[in-house]
Design a protein around this motif. Structure first.
Motif, PDB file in Angstrom:
ATOM      1  N   HIS A 142      -4.288   3.771   9.618  1.00 40.95           N
ATOM      2  CA  HIS A 142      -3.082   4.357   9.036  1.00 40.95           C
ATOM      3  C   HIS A 142      -2.135   3.265   8.543  1.00 40.95           C
ATOM      4  O   HIS A 142      -1.557   3.391   7.455  1.00 40.95           O
ATOM      5  CB  HIS A 142      -2.385   5.252  10.054  1.00 40.95           C
ATOM      6  CG  HIS A 142      -3.237   6.381  10.547  1.00 40.95           C
ATOM      7  ND1 HIS A 142      -3.869   7.251   9.685  1.00 40.95           N
ATOM      8  CD2 HIS A 142      -3.585   6.770  11.802  1.00 40.95           C
ATOM      9  CE1 HIS A 142      -4.565   8.129  10.386  1.00 40.95           C
ATOM     10  NE2 HIS A 142      -4.407   7.857  11.668  1.00 40.95           N
ATOM     11  N   GLU A 143      -2.022   2.202   9.332  1.00 42.77           N
ATOM     12  CA  GLU A 143      -1.161   1.103   8.892  1.00 42.77           C
ATOM     13  C   GLU A 143      -1.474  -0.155   9.690  1.00 42.77           C
ATOM     14  O   GLU A 143      -1.691  -0.109  10.898  1.00 42.77           O
ATOM     15  CB  GLU A 143       0.309   1.474   9.056  1.00 42.77           C
ATOM     16  CG  GLU A 143       1.275   0.458   8.429  1.00 42.77           C
ATOM     17  CD  GLU A 143       2.704   0.971   8.410  1.00 42.77           C
ATOM     18  OE1 GLU A 143       3.063   1.703   7.470  1.00 42.77           O
ATOM     19  OE2 GLU A 143       3.452   0.640   9.356  1.00 42.77           O
ATOM     20  N   ARG A 163       0.267  -4.081   9.852  1.00 41.68           N
ATOM     21  CA  ARG A 163       1.359  -4.944   9.406  1.00 41.68           C
ATOM     22  C   ARG A 163       1.184  -6.354   9.966  1.00 41.68           C
ATOM     23  O   ARG A 163       0.628  -6.551  11.036  1.00 41.68           O
ATOM     24  CB  ARG A 163       2.711  -4.420   9.909  1.00 41.68           C
ATOM     25  CG  ARG A 163       3.201  -3.142   9.283  1.00 41.68           C
ATOM     26  CD  ARG A 163       4.472  -2.671   9.967  1.00 41.68           C
ATOM     27  NE  ARG A 163       5.056  -1.513   9.321  1.00 41.68           N
ATOM     28  CZ  ARG A 163       6.065  -1.563   8.459  1.00 41.68           C
ATOM     29  NH1 ARG A 163       6.619  -2.742   8.161  1.00 41.68           N
ATOM     30  NH2 ARG A 163       6.542  -0.469   7.894  1.00 41.68           N
ATOM     31  N   ILE A 193       3.277  -4.880   4.989  1.00 42.63           N
ATOM     32  CA  ILE A 193       2.230  -3.885   5.232  1.00 42.63           C
ATOM     33  C   ILE A 193       0.976  -4.334   4.489  1.00 42.63           C
ATOM     34  O   ILE A 193       0.979  -4.444   3.260  1.00 42.63           O
ATOM     35  CB  ILE A 193       2.668  -2.489   4.764  1.00 42.63           C
ATOM     36  CG1 ILE A 193       3.963  -2.070   5.472  1.00 42.63           C
ATOM     37  CG2 ILE A 193       1.572  -1.475   5.034  1.00 42.63           C
ATOM     38  CD1 ILE A 193       4.548  -0.769   4.950  1.00 42.63           C
ATOM     39  N   ARG A 204      -2.885   0.381   4.457  1.00 43.82           N
ATOM     40  CA  ARG A 204      -2.231   1.677   4.691  1.00 43.82           C
ATOM     41  C   ARG A 204      -3.157   2.797   4.230  1.00 43.82           C
ATOM     42  O   ARG A 204      -3.666   2.763   3.109  1.00 43.82           O
ATOM     43  CB  ARG A 204      -0.897   1.762   3.958  1.00 43.82           C
ATOM     44  CG  ARG A 204      -0.252   3.151   4.063  1.00 43.82           C
ATOM     45  CD  ARG A 204       1.090   3.213   3.352  1.00 43.82           C
ATOM     46  NE  ARG A 204       2.150   2.629   4.165  1.00 43.82           N
ATOM     47  CZ  ARG A 204       3.375   2.390   3.690  1.00 43.82           C
ATOM     48  NH1 ARG A 204       3.663   2.654   2.430  1.00 43.82           N
ATOM     49  NH2 ARG A 204       4.292   1.873   4.492  1.00 43.82           N
TER      50      ARG A 204
END
Length: 256
Positions: free
Chosen positions: A9-10, A12, A17, A20
């Motif tokens: 989903h993500e 970082r 980011i 994603r």
């Protein structure tokens, strides 16, 4: 049912980011290549899948269960990096035996793998006595030593001359076709991806996601320098001219 299910989903690094809503699935025995702009996060994605980086939102499953648990390496995972990463104080053979659960009883497998990649004469040779291509062959044999069900390869043949690279690609395909692990292979060379893979996953510009899951419409064997690979690459660029830049805009005359 897919063997590998990746849902990021993500991811970082600080405020940046990197990945994603990146998702794909694959089955054991498939060969997938990951292609995209430099610095887009291809190596980061391999590190997530391999459990080297667990700081992300999402899930990675094998046969419906988590591929790894925090603090534990995935079972029967092979990895090959841009650098051979051989232990300089160990011989070629001992660099293979290093990853084996029981080197005493599995030593024959280590010797056989070195013979298969053309290094049967160099079992007791130190890494600094091997050429760059020979060191990569040791690293390739080591990656298959654990009989991996999943093999992660991060530009393993980068910077090699074409004849040496082609010999290693041939060895890789021979070992893969025999053992049939699921391979995830990062490369910047689209011709290499088309020559090796069943599917090519094209990543977008950051934050990266899967732009295109392309199934290569050619039977093996394929020749990286052959006209068929060149023609297939031209067809892809004609339809998606900015694909390697991380965009999927069709040409102006393409149907909507």
């Amino acid at each position: 049912m897919a063997d590998l299910e990746v849902r990021v989903h993500e991811k970082r690094f600080g405020e940046a980011i990197i990945l994603r809503e990146l998702a794909f699935s694959a089955r054991r025995g498939e060969f997938l290549a990951l292609v995209g702009p430099s610095g887009v996060g291809k190596s980061t994605l391999l590190n997530l899948i391999g459990g080297l980086d667990t700081h992300f939102e999402g899930s990675i499953h094998w046969n419906g269960a988590p591929l790894y648990r925090r603090g534990q390496s995935p079972e029967r995972l092979g990895m090959m990096f841009q650098e051979p990463r051989l232990m300089p104080w160990l011989s070629a053979l001992d660099n293979i035996r290093l990853v084996l659960t029981d080197p005493a009883t599995e030593g024959a497998r280590a010797r056989a793998l070195l013979r298969e990649v053309g290094l049967g004469h160099a079992l007791d040779t130190w890494p600094n006595q091997l050429s760059g291509g020979m060191q990569r062959r040791v690293a390739l044999a080591r990656a298959f030593a654990v009989a991996p069900r999943l093999l992660l390869m991060d530009e393993p043949f980068v910077s090699l001359d074409m004849p040496t690279g082609n010999r290693l690609r041939e060895s890789l395909l021979e070992l893969w076709q025999r053992d049939r692990p699921l391979v995830l292979f990062v490369t910047h060379d689209l011709r290499e991806a088309l020559a090796l893979a069943d599917r090519v996953l094209f990543l977008s510009a950051p934050p990266a996601r899967i732009l295109l899951d392309y199934r290569v419409p050619m039977e093996r064997p394929r020749h990286l320098e052959g006209s068929a690979i060149a023609a297939l690459q031209e067809q892809l660029f004609a339809r998606h001219p900015d694909l390697l830049s991380g965009a999927l805009e069709p040409p102006d005359d393409s149907p909507p």
